[in-house]
Design a protein around this motif. Structure first.
Motif: not given
Length: 258
Positions: A34, A36, A43, A46-47, A59, A77-79, A103
């Motif tokens: 993952v 940027n 990143l 990251v979940h 990650t 993916f969420t951050f 992301l």
């Protein structure tokens, strides 16, 4: 009429076979990175959640993650500070490896805001007396292991408790009967530490809506009808909301069997 019947049976059979084939797809370890989207930098933390398998991971310092998945699974993916993203798993991701998921940063235009909800002095003994007390009392029904939140935050709770005693299964059947598959995921979600850690840090319900395939309004309706106060619904973190829905669903299953 006969031809129509044969076509209907053919389409139905094809749909069932396709569904069975999808459910029997092999589970493999998927490895990807993952980054940027603006800087292409990795990143960390990251979940990553497999919405189909209801498992999660995060990650590492290189932006890399490993997760069990099958073709056509959806990864979420969420951050913090970045736009959440969903990716469908493909054969190429297993075959070639080196997949990069980019992301995008969220752009916020913030004005200076001074928030002063309470006049605090900095002295604990004085400030504690000045803070409002949430008098959301709870009523319990013997044998159900369930409490109903009430007090001035939820003045109709007593009536709802009495209604639950009179006909509790009907009260919850309308809430959960239409979403059996999503509700079965609750236990899996509660058992995954990565998912629990993520939900404990979130208050926006976005991850919950993706995992349960419910809208935010659905979640509010469930909690409201399970006698949780507006105060709790608005201020609880996502993990507390998950536990509340899960507890209400377990009660529904017990009552439904009766």
């Amino acid at each position: 009429m006969k031809n129509f019947l044969w076509v209907t049976l053919f389409l139905l059979g094809g749909s069932i076979l396709a569904q069975d084939a999808e459910e029997n797809l092999p589970v493999e370890n998927l490895k990807a990175n993952v980054v940027n989207a603006q800087s292409d930098m990795p990143l960390e933390s990251v979940h990553v959640i497999n919405l189909n398998k209801v498992i999660g991971t995060i990650t590492d310092a290189e932006g890399e993650f490993n997760i069990n998945a099958s073709v056509n699974d959806t990864l979420y993916f969420t951050f913090l500070g970045f736009k959440p993203q969903k990716i469908r798993v493909t054969n190429d991701m297993f075959k070639f490896g080196g997949t990069k998921i980019a992301l995008t940063e969220l752009a916020y235009a913030l004005e200076e805001v001074v928030v002063r909800p309470y006049e605090l002095t900095g002295y604990l003994e004085i400030d504690v007396k000045n803070l409002p007390v949430n008098s959301a009392y709870q009523y319990s029904i013997s044998g159900l292991n369930k409490s109903y939140e009430a007090g001035n935050k939820n003045p109709g709770a007593v009536t709802k408790v009495l209604g639950a005693i009179m006909n509790p299964a009907d009260l919850l059947r309308n809430l959960f009967g239409k979403k059996p598959q999503q509700m079965r995921k609750l236990r899996q979600m509660k058992e995954d530490d990565n998912i629990r850690d993520l939900l404990a840090s979130k208050f926006d319900r976005e991850t919950l809506t993706q995992l349960l395939q419910l809208t935010k309004m659905d979640i509010e309706d469930i909690l409201s009808n399970c006698n949780y106060s507006t105060s709790f619904i608005q201020t609880a973190n996502d993990l507390q909301i998950l536990d509340a829905i899960s507890g209400c669903y377990e009660e529904y299953k017990v009552l439904n069997r009766r």
